[in-house]
Design an enzyme around this catalytic site. Structure first.
Site, PDB file in Angstrom:
ATOM      1  N   GLU A 219       7.039   5.810   1.080  1.00 22.85           N
ATOM      2  CA  GLU A 219       8.479   6.069   1.260  1.00 22.85           C
ATOM      3  C   GLU A 219       8.841   7.449   0.738  1.00 22.85           C
ATOM      4  OE1 GLU A 219       9.397   2.271  -0.723  1.00 22.85           O
ATOM      5  OE2 GLU A 219      10.654   1.872   1.005  1.00 22.85           O
TER       6      GLU A 219
ATOM      7  N   GLU B 281       4.762  -4.203   0.292  1.00 20.14           N
ATOM      8  CA  GLU B 281       5.768  -4.925  -0.481  1.00 20.14           C
ATOM      9  C   GLU B 281       5.874  -6.400  -0.087  1.00 20.14           C
ATOM     10  OE1 GLU B 281       6.036  -1.991   0.808  1.00 20.14           O
ATOM     11  OE2 GLU B 281       7.107  -0.617  -0.512  1.00 20.14           O
TER      12      GLU B 281
HETATM   13  N1  T1G Z   1       2.012  -0.177  -9.992  1.00 22.10           N
HETATM   14  C1  T1G Z   1       1.390  -0.271 -11.197  1.00 22.10           C
HETATM   15  N2  T1G Z   1       0.065  -0.496 -11.345  1.00 22.10           N
HETATM   16  C2  T1G Z   1      -0.643  -0.642 -10.229  1.00 22.10           C
HETATM   17  C3  T1G Z   1      -0.070  -0.564  -8.920  1.00 22.10           C
HETATM   18  C4  T1G Z   1       1.319  -0.307  -8.846  1.00 22.10           C
HETATM   19  N3  T1G Z   1       1.937  -0.184  -7.650  1.00 22.10           N
HETATM   20  N4  T1G Z   1      -1.065  -0.762  -8.026  1.00 22.10           N
HETATM   21  C5  T1G Z   1      -2.188  -0.951  -8.727  1.00 22.10           C
HETATM   22  N5  T1G Z   1      -1.935  -0.882 -10.045  1.00 22.10           N
HETATM   23  C6  T1G Z   1      -2.903  -1.026 -11.139  1.00 22.10           C
HETATM   24  C7  T1G Z   1      -3.514  -2.418 -11.179  1.00 22.10           C
HETATM   25  O1  T1G Z   1      -2.661  -3.291 -11.897  1.00 22.10           O
HETATM   26  C8  T1G Z   1      -4.802  -2.111 -11.924  1.00 22.10           C
HETATM   27  O2  T1G Z   1      -4.430  -1.922 -13.279  1.00 22.10           O
HETATM   28  C9  T1G Z   1      -5.199  -0.741 -11.409  1.00 22.10           C
HETATM   29  O3  T1G Z   1      -3.998  -0.169 -10.865  1.00 22.10           O
HETATM   30  C10 T1G Z   1      -6.236  -0.790 -10.329  1.00 22.10           C
HETATM   31  O4  T1G Z   1      -5.712  -1.695  -9.336  1.00 22.10           O
HETATM   32  C11 T1G Z   1      10.443   0.485  -3.736  1.00 22.10           C
HETATM   33  C12 T1G Z   1       9.279  -1.663  -4.723  1.00 22.10           C
HETATM   34  C13 T1G Z   1      -3.443   0.607  -4.978  1.00 22.10           C
HETATM   35  C14 T1G Z   1      -4.937  -0.446  -3.241  1.00 22.10           C
HETATM   36  O5  T1G Z   1       1.895  -3.208  -3.713  1.00 22.10           O
HETATM   37  O6  T1G Z   1      -2.772  -2.636  -3.423  1.00 22.10           O
HETATM   38  O7  T1G Z   1       6.575   0.268  -3.967  1.00 22.10           O
HETATM   39  O8  T1G Z   1      -5.893  -3.758 -14.207  1.00 22.10           O
HETATM   40  O9  T1G Z   1      -7.679  -3.257  -9.325  1.00 22.10           O
HETATM   41  O10 T1G Z   1      -8.822  -2.325  -5.930  1.00 22.10           O
HETATM   42  O11 T1G Z   1       9.435  -0.116  -1.759  1.00 22.10           O
HETATM   43  O12 T1G Z   1      -4.003  -1.793  -6.550  1.00 22.10           O
HETATM   44  O13 T1G Z   1      -6.644  -1.345 -14.260  1.00 22.10           O
HETATM   45  O14 T1G Z   1      -4.707  -2.103 -15.724  1.00 22.10           O
HETATM   46  O15 T1G Z   1      -6.017  -3.235  -7.401  1.00 22.10           O
HETATM   47  O16 T1G Z   1      -8.721   0.243  -6.264  1.00 22.10           O
HETATM   48  C15 T1G Z   1       3.959  -1.443  -3.643  1.00 22.10           C
HETATM   49  C16 T1G Z   1      -0.461  -2.590  -4.975  1.00 22.10           C
HETATM   50  C17 T1G Z   1       4.654  -1.598  -4.942  1.00 22.10           C
HETATM   51  C18 T1G Z   1       0.252  -1.562  -4.118  1.00 22.10           C
HETATM   52  C19 T1G Z   1      -5.789  -0.007  -5.548  1.00 22.10           C
HETATM   53  N6  T1G Z   1       2.585  -1.075  -3.885  1.00 22.10           N
HETATM   54  N7  T1G Z   1      -1.750  -2.080  -5.391  1.00 22.10           N
HETATM   55  O17 T1G Z   1      -6.724  -1.058  -5.412  1.00 22.10           O
HETATM   56  O18 T1G Z   1      -7.588  -1.261  -7.803  1.00 22.10           O
HETATM   57  S1  T1G Z   1       6.285  -2.155  -4.684  1.00 22.10           S
HETATM   58  C20 T1G Z   1       1.647  -2.039  -3.899  1.00 22.10           C
HETATM   59  C21 T1G Z   1      -2.817  -2.214  -4.551  1.00 22.10           C
HETATM   60  C22 T1G Z   1       7.100  -0.804  -4.048  1.00 22.10           C
HETATM   61  C23 T1G Z   1       9.144   0.174  -3.086  1.00 22.10           C
HETATM   62  C24 T1G Z   1       8.499  -1.057  -3.617  1.00 22.10           C
HETATM   63  C25 T1G Z   1      -4.114  -1.780  -5.160  1.00 22.10           C
HETATM   64  C26 T1G Z   1      -4.552  -0.369  -4.718  1.00 22.10           C
HETATM   65  P1  T1G Z   1      -5.494  -2.300 -14.455  1.00 22.10           P
HETATM   66  P2  T1G Z   1      -6.765  -2.482  -8.453  1.00 22.10           P
HETATM   67  P3  T1G Z   1      -8.064  -1.095  -6.327  1.00 22.10           P
END
Ligand code: T1G
Length: 699
Positions: free
Chosen positions: A105, A125
């Site tokens: 975004e 999301e």
């Molecule tokens: N925020 C904070 N921490 C995150 C994170 C995030 N968005 N995504 C991953 N982590 C942390 C996770 O907890 C772990 O931490 C580490 O990164 C490695 O993650 C307004 C509201 C990006 C594809 O849903 O899909 O944006 O355990 O083991 O396999 O519209 O993480 O090491 O302490 O999964 O390499 C939308 C979710 C948010 C993406 C990486 N974004 N993340 O995968 O590693 S809502 C998501 C993933 C939003 C807006 C809305 C995957 C990854 P720790 P991992 P990975």
């Protein structure tokens, strides 16, 4: 560190720097806003590039901030994106590796976007029970087209940047870099190219129409509605994208915002966000540092080529790890290999597995009849008959042949791992790896930590679990570990409910309406009622005063073991899984009830569900008190991944938190009044009583 600012010639570069995935937390948003105003104030700067440090452009909003005031604290993501759009100088997003959620975004608010190939682009999301809440539902349809954008938003699945760049008419990526390595230099050159172009292009000004309008969105609603009955977010995604196609941009943005905030407060979204964090927390063991060195695992031996041994082997073959399978007789080996081949061939036939992949996997499988051939394996997993004498013989042999430092794992589902370790001279190398049948399908792996299991053995097994795509949860040693210890109480309640007036179908229907994949009796028929029978015989010898219903034993005495005998609690037609209620079984239950002098009563679905689910919660609280599980969210993961607990309720502990622990305890006091139930069991576990009294939650 949250965002770095550096000027290259006359281009300012703002680098998001909030490991591990540049989550757009409050501090990062502030640093980004500061960088933008600094660049706009600097007359020497002609254009601005935003990129991400490390292995992501940005993984989106910082999920760790959700539910805290910081998540919406100004400058919130919407304001940051507005600042970018209103920048007097062009802002170019240089995207690589991961560009998801709020990260995408953010880039859509930029005037230009240049992407490296291989970047995973997504608006995930919906997987958190939300929808893109910073303009994604309004800008992505304008940049990509309504249909591809809606598909991405409703599925939440990542798409590679180079594929999106090929979509006809797309305006998501103005340019593709030749590689991630050259991305920054190419972005700087591109920024110089566009620095003087005015007016600055804005995605929000692009047209957004769908030729079939209403018909398309009605079709989309029907499709999405059918697959998301327990999850509100997907249908709201359709509403938001329809607003993009029918309203002015700012009105569409307001619609998106309202839908987003409403979803944020749904229990389903809270559950999905809880699961996201719980899944990652499970791999963290409180007293095992994340940087604990791991043992190299390149070759694995599996003892036993039966259903479990074969399924376990497939997990490692799928991950490209060589497996040597050992059996006592050649025909057992041949049967085991044939079953693995049959499984793969079925996947190839369904188009789920490429022929060359199948051949590559099966080439990693070897077999032997001799323990001496296992001496070079880095790890061995035994999946032999569940009897302590057999385990003793196997582990004594393994202790004799396995090289020093090899990990010796048992797939036992109920036996004492400390006792098994005592059969060897190396208890520090012994660990339990409890796979769930079918072992190559079920996501859950209970890792049983013996009293002497070494920390590097645990670290190695947890990392290996991730490699074979399992959700591993560490359990201490007790009868049933976590899941089966809890299901004992669940099963006892099921039996009491029959004695008190229910039929198996009534109990199953009530919990299946609650959301369980299968009720306790259909599940017994699937797993085999004789398994529970054998466990009850052993267990209730050890606990003679444990109260439980005899109906399940009566059923087994009739040889009604379930699907495998064509009849259990229900009847089954060969080749079909439909559970057909059986009048004889109902009569058997009624006769047994009468023999106990019990007058049947009508029991509500609510009481059925509460007694079954709260029995899990109370036993789980004891499991936490006993230190068998280290955190409540681990117990949620066990029940979600291994026992069919409804995902949208987040697991038994999360569900109890949603109900309110005070209310759970109140219900338990009511159940304790029932003379036909087990009042002793319904005394709230001290931890549960304490949390309830203090108005706290498990998670
Ligand atoms: N925020 C904070 N921490 C995150 C994170 C995030 N968005 N995504 C991953 N982590 C942390 C996770 O907890 C772990 O931490 C580490 O990164 C490695 O993650 C307004 C509201 C990006 C594809 O849903 O899909 O944006 O355990 O083991 O396999 O519209 O993480 O090491 O302490 O999964 O390499 C939308 C979710 C948010 C993406 C990486 N974004 N993340 O995968 O590693 S809502 C998501 C993933 C939003 C807006 C809305 C995957 C990854 P720790 P991992 P990975």
């Amino acid at each position: 560190m949250t965002a770095d600012y550096k000027v290259h010639g006359d281009i300012a570069v703002i680098t998001l720097n909030n490991p591990p995935v540049n989550g757009l937390g409050y501090a990062t948003r502030v640093a980004l806003t500061d960088g933008l105003s600094k660049a706009n104030d600097d007359v020497a700067v002609k254009a601005i590039v935003i990129t991400g440090a490390g292995t992501a452009f940005s993984g989106g909003a910082d999920i760790k901030e959700f539910g805290s005031p910081k998540a919406l604290q100004e400058p919130n993501l919407l304001s940051v994106i507005l600042t970018i759009e209103n920048s007097a100088k062009p802002v170019i997003a240089a995207i690589h590796s991961v560009c998801m959620g709020g990260g995408l975004e953010l880039s859509l608010g930029c005037h230009y976007r240049i992407a490296a190939p291989g970047c995973s682009v997504a608006l995930p999301e919906v997987k958190l029970g939300l929808l893109p809440g910073a303009g994604g539902t309004q800008r992505l349809p304008r940049a990509l087209g309504v249909e591809p954008a809606l598909n991405m938003i409703v599925s939440g699945e990542p798409v590679k940047s180079e594929l999106l760049a090929m979509l006809p008419g797309q305006q998501l990526f103005n340019k593709m870099a030749s590689s991630a390595e050259s991305l920054l230099s190419e972005a700087l050159a591109y920024a110089s190219e566009v620095a003087q172009i005015r007016p600055l292009p804005l995605v929000r000004n692009l047209p957004c129409k769908h030729p079939q309008g209403d018909a398309y969105f009605q079709f989309a609603r029907n499709m999405v509605g059918g697959m998301s009955k327990n999850f509100p977010a997907p249908l709201k995604c359709v509403d938001a994208v329809e607003a993009a196609a029918k309203k002015k941009f700012d009105d569409g943005l307001l619609t998106e915002r309202e839908l987003f905030i409403n979803l944020m407060w749904t229990p389903e979204s809270r559950s999905l966000r809880h699961i996201f964090m719980a899944q990652r927390a499970a791999s963290k063991i409180p007293d095992v540092p994340a940087d604990t060195p791991q043992r190299a695992i390149n070759a694995i031996a599996v003892i036993g080529a039966g259903t479990m041994g074969g399924g376990i082997s497939m997990n490692f073959l799928n991950a490209g790890i060589a497996v040597k399978m050992l059996e006592m007789k050649q025909d057992a080996l041949d049967r085991g290999v044939a079953t693995i081949r049959k499984n793969y061939e079925a996947q190839v036939k369904k188009g789920k597995l490429k022929q060359d992949k199948y051949e590559q996997r099966i080439s990693l499988l070897s077999t032997t009849l001799s323990y001496d051939d296992l001496k070079d394996a880095d790890m061995v997993i035994e999946a032999v008959f569940e009897e302590i004498g057999v385990k003793e013989a196997v582990f004594k042999e393994l202790d004799r042949v396995m090289k020093p430092g090899a990990i010796l794992a048992s797939n036992t589902s109920t036996l004492d791992v400390n006792k098994i370790a005592s059969f060897t001279k190396r208890p520090q190398d012994v660990v339990g790896m409890h796979f769930f049948s079918p072992a190559n399908v079920m996501k859950l792996l209970e890792v049983i930590r013996g009293a002497k299991t070494a920390k590097d053995v645990l670290a190695t097994v947890m990392a290996l679990a991730k490699k074979i795509k399992k959700t591993a949860v560490v359990s201490g040693v007790c009868d049933g570990f976590i899941g089966n210890r809890m299901i004992e109480q669940y099963g006892r309640q099921g039996g009491f409910l029959l004695d008190e007036g229910c039929t198996p179908a009534q109990v199953d229907k009530a919990v299946e309406k609650f959301g369980f994949a299968m009720g306790p009796f259909r599940m017994g028929d699937l797993a085999g009622n004789d398994i529970g029978w054998a466990i009850r015989k052993r267990r209730y010898l050890e606990k003679p005063n444990m109260k439980y219903s005899k109906t399940a034993d009566l059923l087994c005495e009739k040889g009604r073991f379930g699907q495998k005998t064509g009849a259990g609690w229900y009847d089954y037609v060969a080749g079909k899984r439909d559970a057909i209620p059986n009048a004889e079984v109902v009569k058997m239950i009624e006769d047994h009830r009468a023999s106990l002098g019990i007058t049947p009563r009508k029991i509500s679905d609510e009481e059925i569900v509460q007694r079954l689910v709260y029995s899990l919660v109370n036993e789980a609280a004891h499991i936490l008190e006993d230190g068998i599980a280290s955190k409540a969210s681990d117990i949620d993961m066990v029940y979600l991944m291994g026992y069919g607990f409804p995902i949208w309720r987040g697991g038994p502990m999360n569900y109890a938190d949603e109900v309110g622990l005070f209310n759970v305890v109140q219900a338990m006091h009511r159940f304790a009044q029932n003379p036909l139930d087990d009042a002793r069991f319904w005394q709230p576990a001290p931890l549960l009583a304490k949390l309830a009294a203090e108005g706290k939650t498990f998670n």
